[in-house]
Design a protein around this motif. Structure first.
Motif, short mmCIF file in Angstrom:
data_model
loop_
_atom_site.label_atom_id
_atom_site.label_comp_id
_atom_site.label_asym_id
_atom_site.label_seq_id
_atom_site.Cartn_x
_atom_site.Cartn_y
_atom_site.Cartn_z
N GLY A 97 0.84 -1.11 -0.02
CA GLY A 97 -0.03 0.15 0.13
C GLY A 97 0.85 1.33 0.16
O GLY A 97 2.04 1.08 -0.08
N GLN A 98 0.22 2.47 -0.15
CA GLN A 98 0.82 3.92 -0.10
C GLN A 98 1.33 4.08 1.29
O GLN A 98 0.58 3.96 2.37
CB GLN A 98 -0.12 4.73 -0.73
N PRO A 99 2.49 4.19 1.72
CA PRO A 99 3.09 4.43 3.04
C PRO A 99 2.38 5.84 3.47
O PRO A 99 2.20 6.79 2.68
CB PRO A 99 4.56 4.44 2.95
N VAL A 100 1.99 5.87 4.81
CA VAL A 100 1.61 7.07 5.55
C VAL A 100 2.94 7.44 6.50
O VAL A 100 3.51 6.63 7.13
CB VAL A 100 0.46 6.85 6.64
N LEU A 101 3.42 8.46 5.87
CA LEU A 101 4.88 8.92 6.60
C LEU A 101 4.45 10.12 7.63
O LEU A 101 3.71 11.04 7.50
CB LEU A 101 5.68 9.67 5.59
N ASP A 103 7.43 12.13 9.84
CA ASP A 103 8.85 12.31 10.27
C ASP A 103 9.69 11.24 9.86
O ASP A 103 9.76 10.73 8.52
CB ASP A 103 8.78 13.00 11.68
N ASN A 104 10.25 10.54 10.64
CA ASN A 104 10.96 9.38 10.70
C ASN A 104 10.30 7.91 10.76
O ASN A 104 10.96 6.96 11.29
CB ASN A 104 12.27 9.31 11.52
N LYS A 105 8.88 8.09 10.68
CA LYS A 105 8.17 6.92 10.74
C LYS A 105 7.05 6.62 9.48
O LYS A 105 6.84 7.74 9.13
CB LYS A 105 7.42 7.04 12.21
N ALA A 106 6.69 5.46 9.47
CA ALA A 106 5.91 5.22 8.26
C ALA A 106 5.07 4.14 8.93
O ALA A 106 5.58 3.07 9.27
CB ALA A 106 6.57 4.97 7.18
N GLU A 107 3.85 3.99 8.32
CA GLU A 107 3.01 2.75 8.49
C GLU A 107 2.34 2.35 6.90
O GLU A 107 2.28 3.33 6.16
CB GLU A 107 1.56 3.09 9.14
N VAL A 108 2.46 1.17 6.63
CA VAL A 108 2.23 0.52 5.37
C VAL A 108 1.40 -0.52 5.59
O VAL A 108 1.55 -1.76 6.14
CB VAL A 108 3.35 0.19 4.69
N GLU A 109 0.36 -0.89 4.68
CA GLU A 109 -0.55 -2.09 4.69
C GLU A 109 0.21 -3.08 3.53
O GLU A 109 0.32 -2.35 2.48
CB GLU A 109 -1.89 -1.92 4.36
N VAL A 110 0.24 -4.19 3.93
CA VAL A 110 0.73 -5.10 2.73
C VAL A 110 -0.33 -6.29 2.72
O VAL A 110 -0.57 -6.80 3.64
CB VAL A 110 2.08 -5.74 3.06
N GLN A 111 -0.64 -6.46 1.47
CA GLN A 111 -1.64 -7.76 1.53
C GLN A 111 -0.96 -8.64 0.39
O GLN A 111 -0.21 -8.17 -0.52
CB GLN A 111 -2.88 -7.20 0.67
N VAL A 118 -4.12 -12.35 2.93
CA VAL A 118 -3.66 -11.68 4.58
C VAL A 118 -3.48 -10.22 4.26
O VAL A 118 -2.78 -9.80 3.26
CB VAL A 118 -2.07 -12.42 4.71
N THR A 119 -3.45 -9.72 5.56
CA THR A 119 -3.33 -8.33 5.31
C THR A 119 -2.45 -8.02 6.67
O THR A 119 -2.88 -8.19 7.92
CB THR A 119 -4.55 -7.20 5.59
N LEU A 120 -1.29 -7.45 6.49
CA LEU A 120 -0.27 -7.14 7.40
C LEU A 120 -0.07 -5.43 7.60
O LEU A 120 -0.16 -4.86 6.59
CB LEU A 120 0.92 -7.76 7.39
N GLN A 139 -4.32 -7.47 12.38
CA GLN A 139 -5.37 -6.90 12.99
C GLN A 139 -6.53 -7.49 12.57
O GLN A 139 -7.61 -7.20 13.38
CB GLN A 139 -5.40 -5.36 13.01
N LYS A 140 -6.52 -8.47 11.80
CA LYS A 140 -7.67 -9.26 11.24
C LYS A 140 -7.83 -10.66 11.93
O LYS A 140 -6.90 -11.14 12.14
CB LYS A 140 -7.66 -9.20 9.74
N GLY A 141 -9.04 -11.23 11.51
CA GLY A 141 -9.17 -12.44 12.05
C GLY A 141 -9.29 -12.72 13.60
O GLY A 141 -9.50 -11.83 14.18
#
Length: 155
Positions: A97-101, A103-111, A118-120, A139-141
């Motif tokens: 997925g598109q990273p949410v940035l 500063d020096n951190k990011a969150e990314v969804e990967v399927q 699976v979604t991580l 976070q699913k299941g």
């Protein structure tokens, strides 16, 4: 003369290992693409995880502490492959997925597919000149998990 030959051989072998050790990923997507195409057979057997080269210092410290505190012959807190979210299998049809940035951190969804969809969720940090994985969560299941929680992280 013999000592200089030994030193030269050591220097060449150390230099040859540098690209693997010094690999940096300039974007979150580059890190995750490399992670999902990585052959774990190339991993350092002494590392706390086959994916340690992709993990942050903090995550590697948590994994090492778990190893150090697990009695010989027992399984530690992580008894599955968190990158494929299972005991075995492989991730196919990986979609990053598109990273949410911030500063020096990011969150990314990967399927991906590994027997099922699976979604991580990845939390990344920028350290040592590139991006590293700081946590992985499903976070699913029925049994949601995150590596940091499984490893007893209190931060």
């Amino acid at each position: 003369m013999r000592l200089s030959t030994v030193f030269l051989a050591f220097a060449i072998s150390a230099f040859a290992a540098l690209p693997a050790l010094a690999e940096t990923y300039k974007t979150p997507k580059a890190l995750l693409k490399a992670l999902y195409s990585y052959d774990t057979d190339r991993s350092d057997a002494e590392a706390p995880s086959p994916y340690s080269i992709f993990f942050s210092d903090h995550l590697n410290e948590l994994l090492q502490a778990d190893l150090d505190n697990t009695p010989e012959g027992d399984v530690g807190a992580i008894d599955f492959d968190p990158v494929v979210a299972g005991q075995d299998g492989t991730a196919s049809n990986v979609r990053i997925g598109q990273p949410v940035l911030l500063d020096n951190k990011a969150e990314v969804e990967v399927q991906f597919e590994n027997g099922e969809e699976v979604t991580l969720f990845y939390r990344l940090v920028r350290e040592h000149g590139g991006w590293k994985v700081d946590d992985i969560a499903n976070q699913k299941g029925d049994n949601p998990w995150s590596l940091s929680e499984l490893l007893g992280d209190t931060r």
